[in-house]
Design a protein around this motif. Structure first.
Motif, PDB file in Angstrom:
ATOM      1  N   ALA A 326     -10.454 -17.416 -47.575  1.00  0.00           N
ATOM      2  CA  ALA A 326     -11.645 -17.388 -48.419  1.00  0.00           C
ATOM      3  C   ALA A 326     -11.838 -18.764 -49.042  1.00  0.00           C
ATOM      4  O   ALA A 326     -10.973 -19.239 -49.786  1.00  0.00           O
ATOM      5  CB  ALA A 326     -11.528 -16.331 -49.504  1.00  0.00           C
ATOM      6  N   LEU A 327     -12.952 -19.407 -48.701  1.00  0.00           N
ATOM      7  CA  LEU A 327     -13.367 -20.634 -49.373  1.00  0.00           C
ATOM      8  C   LEU A 327     -14.299 -20.192 -50.488  1.00  0.00           C
ATOM      9  O   LEU A 327     -15.405 -19.715 -50.232  1.00  0.00           O
ATOM     10  CB  LEU A 327     -14.076 -21.553 -48.380  1.00  0.00           C
ATOM     11  N   ILE A 328     -13.837 -20.305 -51.734  1.00  0.00           N
ATOM     12  CA  ILE A 328     -14.566 -19.725 -52.852  1.00  0.00           C
ATOM     13  C   ILE A 328     -14.913 -20.773 -53.901  1.00  0.00           C
ATOM     14  O   ILE A 328     -14.076 -21.578 -54.300  1.00  0.00           O
ATOM     15  CB  ILE A 328     -13.766 -18.560 -53.492  1.00  0.00           C
ATOM     16  N   GLY A 329     -16.171 -20.771 -54.315  1.00  0.00           N
ATOM     17  CA  GLY A 329     -16.636 -21.598 -55.427  1.00  0.00           C
ATOM     18  C   GLY A 329     -17.515 -20.738 -56.307  1.00  0.00           C
ATOM     19  O   GLY A 329     -18.398 -20.033 -55.808  1.00  0.00           O
ATOM     20  N   MET A 330     -17.291 -20.749 -57.624  1.00  0.00           N
ATOM     21  CA  MET A 330     -18.039 -19.882 -58.525  1.00  0.00           C
ATOM     22  C   MET A 330     -18.489 -20.635 -59.761  1.00  0.00           C
ATOM     23  O   MET A 330     -17.853 -21.606 -60.186  1.00  0.00           O
ATOM     24  CB  MET A 330     -17.181 -18.679 -58.953  1.00  0.00           C
ATOM     25  N   LEU A 331     -19.588 -20.188 -60.340  1.00  0.00           N
ATOM     26  CA  LEU A 331     -20.056 -20.756 -61.594  1.00  0.00           C
ATOM     27  C   LEU A 331     -19.210 -20.216 -62.753  1.00  0.00           C
ATOM     28  O   LEU A 331     -18.598 -19.157 -62.658  1.00  0.00           O
ATOM     29  CB  LEU A 331     -21.529 -20.415 -61.811  1.00  0.00           C
ATOM     30  N   GLY A 332     -19.218 -20.960 -63.849  1.00  0.00           N
ATOM     31  CA  GLY A 332     -18.347 -20.642 -64.963  1.00  0.00           C
ATOM     32  C   GLY A 332     -18.676 -19.362 -65.694  1.00  0.00           C
ATOM     33  O   GLY A 332     -17.825 -18.796 -66.382  1.00  0.00           O
ATOM     34  N   ASP A 333     -19.931 -18.863 -65.541  1.00  0.00           N
ATOM     35  CA  ASP A 333     -20.309 -17.649 -66.277  1.00  0.00           C
ATOM     36  C   ASP A 333     -20.177 -16.388 -65.424  1.00  0.00           C
ATOM     37  O   ASP A 333     -20.665 -15.323 -65.801  1.00  0.00           O
ATOM     38  CB  ASP A 333     -21.731 -17.770 -66.826  1.00  0.00           C
ATOM     39  N   LYS A 334     -19.515 -16.501 -64.270  1.00  0.00           N
ATOM     40  CA  LYS A 334     -19.327 -15.339 -63.400  1.00  0.00           C
ATOM     41  C   LYS A 334     -17.925 -14.752 -63.572  1.00  0.00           C
ATOM     42  O   LYS A 334     -17.001 -15.434 -63.986  1.00  0.00           O
ATOM     43  CB  LYS A 334     -19.562 -15.726 -61.937  1.00  0.00           C
ATOM     44  N   ASP A 335     -17.783 -13.484 -63.199  1.00  0.00           N
ATOM     45  CA  ASP A 335     -16.528 -12.748 -63.347  1.00  0.00           C
ATOM     46  C   ASP A 335     -15.599 -13.084 -62.185  1.00  0.00           C
ATOM     47  O   ASP A 335     -15.518 -12.337 -61.193  1.00  0.00           O
ATOM     48  CB  ASP A 335     -16.824 -11.250 -63.403  1.00  0.00           C
ATOM     49  N   ALA A 336     -14.871 -14.186 -62.301  1.00  0.00           N
ATOM     50  CA  ALA A 336     -14.000 -14.636 -61.213  1.00  0.00           C
ATOM     51  C   ALA A 336     -12.909 -13.613 -60.918  1.00  0.00           C
ATOM     52  O   ALA A 336     -12.640 -13.292 -59.746  1.00  0.00           O
ATOM     53  CB  ALA A 336     -13.391 -15.989 -61.558  1.00  0.00           C
ATOM     54  N   ASP A 337     -12.270 -13.091 -61.946  1.00  0.00           N
ATOM     55  CA  ASP A 337     -11.189 -12.129 -61.722  1.00  0.00           C
ATOM     56  C   ASP A 337     -11.691 -10.892 -60.988  1.00  0.00           C
ATOM     57  O   ASP A 337     -11.042 -10.379 -60.076  1.00  0.00           O
ATOM     58  CB  ASP A 337     -10.558 -11.719 -63.048  1.00  0.00           C
ATOM     59  N   GLY A 338     -12.865 -10.408 -61.388  1.00  0.00           N
ATOM     60  CA  GLY A 338     -13.431  -9.221 -60.742  1.00  0.00           C
ATOM     61  C   GLY A 338     -13.741  -9.459 -59.276  1.00  0.00           C
ATOM     62  O   GLY A 338     -13.488  -8.603 -58.422  1.00  0.00           O
ATOM     63  N   VAL A 339     -14.299 -10.626 -58.964  1.00  0.00           N
ATOM     64  CA  VAL A 339     -14.624 -10.962 -57.576  1.00  0.00           C
ATOM     65  C   VAL A 339     -13.354 -11.112 -56.751  1.00  0.00           C
ATOM     66  O   VAL A 339     -13.245 -10.608 -55.622  1.00  0.00           O
ATOM     67  CB  VAL A 339     -15.471 -12.247 -57.520  1.00  0.00           C
ATOM     68  N   ILE A 340     -12.355 -11.796 -57.300  1.00  0.00           N
ATOM     69  CA  ILE A 340     -11.090 -12.002 -56.582  1.00  0.00           C
ATOM     70  C   ILE A 340     -10.406 -10.673 -56.294  1.00  0.00           C
ATOM     71  O   ILE A 340      -9.935 -10.416 -55.178  1.00  0.00           O
ATOM     72  CB  ILE A 340     -10.166 -12.934 -57.384  1.00  0.00           C
ATOM     73  N   LYS A 341     -10.350  -9.801 -57.287  1.00  0.00           N
ATOM     74  CA  LYS A 341      -9.707  -8.498 -57.100  1.00  0.00           C
ATOM     75  C   LYS A 341     -10.417  -7.677 -56.015  1.00  0.00           C
ATOM     76  O   LYS A 341      -9.771  -6.982 -55.227  1.00  0.00           O
ATOM     77  CB  LYS A 341      -9.690  -7.724 -58.415  1.00  0.00           C
TER      78      LYS A 341
END
Length: 432
Positions: A326-341
């Motif tokens: 997974a090549l992943i880039g996210m904005l700071g106001d997004k739920d990174a933990d939720g997406v990763i899980k």
């Protein structure tokens, strides 16, 4: 040799980005007044208007609505956001991206109206929306399909009364503007509904506030699993409505719930569904950035846990012999933990990348989230394009890559590939 000087459209977009002190300024008073000055309320902009709101599935629903409508012989216009590579993607007329001149004419009309009296400040999105509506009115399509940018009730798109209102899904996203309470979010999204006009509910798991809003207006409710639905088969699927059934429909490569919702909304907008036309449309529809495959690379713009869970499920349906990166880039106001899980069950190793801009999240921060959740980080890079280049040289047969987390992540990789393809074309053998 390429001319890198900005085009007139680029100059307009840069001007719009700098013109308003904030990116998002919810409320309809300013945009409503400029629309009135532009004459957008003097008559219909299209024969019928379908407005689509929701957290996930809006783009898929719009794309399938457009393909289905055109397959039935209707002239169409679509307005969506954001874009992947070109601003022109946001406005399509009869399936074709608007040209620069059409967009600029819209911006000029908005600017003239904005200054015709007491000057009114508008956001980038508000100018874009009004400019698109100006172009749609000039095109006079039989059907206009409008995607809400954020929320619903206070979104600039909502200055027009929808003949059919669609709410696809509700999940937590844009919490800084919509809050974390799903009932409140649902109420905001349902703000696109109008009294006496059909409301299509495109998920079986919507907050109660969505239906309650429709019933309070009142607006006739057509809910997935009640008024219409999907029955999956081994090689095809079936759509059923209150009075019609369509058999042996092809997989569109997009969520079937959204396909069923698009069919229902088109029917409610006054189109008698033709089975052959529906099959043709669903077999040909494509939406860049949504489970988009380039060889062993899958690109998806999903950036919240609900969207990520859908992607993970699709990947799980098609296991590979090698590894899934997974090549992943996210904005700071997004739920990174939720997406990763949500993605983790389908991912073997991760490559976090840094995105640019005021809401950017650094690759190191993403790596910290990944490692805290017990995920394997193989590398980190300063941009999606650089991350893709690093991975390309290290993949072995049977491996695949998911590019995900943001429109910016997918767009940067696609742009890098397009630039490389152009360079290879320019450097090819001459044909003297």
């Amino acid at each position: 040799m390429h001319d890198d000087s900005p085009t007139p459209l680029d100059a307009w977009l840069r001007r719009l980005e700098a013109a308003h002190p904030v990116d998002i300024d919810l409320g309809l008073e300013r945009v409503d007044e400029v629309a009135r000055r532009m004459g957008l309320f003097d008559g219909p902009v299209a024969g019928r208007v379908i407005t689509v709101a929701g957290t996930n599935g809006k783009g898929s629903t719009v794309a399938m609505l457009d393909a289905l409508a055109r397959a039935h012989g209707l002239s169409t216009a679509t307005y969506t956001s954001p874009h992947l590579l070109r601003y022109n993607e946001r406005l399509c007329l009869d399936g074709h991206e608007a040209d620069d001149a059409t967009l600029i004419a819209g911006f000029e009309a908005v600017e003239a109206a904005r200054l015709a009296g007491e000057p009114i400040s508008l956001t980038y999105f508000e100018v874009g929306t009004l400019g698109a509506l100006h172009a749609i009115r000039a095109h006079a399509p039989e059907l206009a399909i409008l995607e809400v940018g954020l929320g619903g009730r206070l979104d600039a798109v909502n200055i027009l009364d929808a003949d059919v209102a669609v709410v696809t899904t509700i999940a937590r996203d844009h919490a800084a503007f919509l809050g974390d309470d799903l009932e409140d979010i649902g109420r905001e999204k349902a703000g696109i509904m109008r009294p006496g006009r059909p409301a299509v509910l495109g998920s079986r798991e919507l907050p109660a506030s969505v239906r309650a809003t429709a019933e309070l207006l009142p607006a006739p409710v057509h809910a997935l699993g009640e008024s219409y639905g999907v029955e999956r088969g081994a090689e095809a699927w079936r759509w059923w409505g209150e009075e019609r059934v369509l058999e042996r429909l092809p997989e569109p490569g997009l969520p079937l719930d959204n396909a069923a919702t698009a069919l229902t909304a088109l029917q409610l907008a006054g189109t008698e569904l033709d089975e052959t036309a529906c099959r043709r449309a669903l077999a040909s529809v494509a939406l860049p950035g949504r489970m988009q495959w380039h060889g062993a690379w899958c690109l998806d713009v999903g950036h919240n846990p609900q969207a990520a869970a859908h992607v993970a499920g699709r990947l799980a349906e098609h296991p590979v012999e090698g590894r899934t990166f997974a090549l992943i880039g996210m904005l700071g106001d997004k739920d990174a933990d939720g997406v990763i899980k949500a993605l983790a069950p389908s991912i073997d190793a991760w490559l976090p990348v840094t995105l640019e801009g005021p809401r950017a999240r650094h690759a190191d921060e993403l790596a910290g989230h990944l490692e805290a959740l017990g995920q394997k980080v193989v590398h980190r890079e300063a941009s999606p394009a650089r991350g893709a280049a690093w991975l390309e040289s290290r993949l072995t047969p049977g491996d695949r890559v998911l590019v995900c987390g943001s429109f910016f992540t997918v767009g940067d990789v696609l742009a890098a590939w397009a630039a490389r393809a152009q360079t290879e074309t320019d450097d090819g053998p001459s044909r003297e």
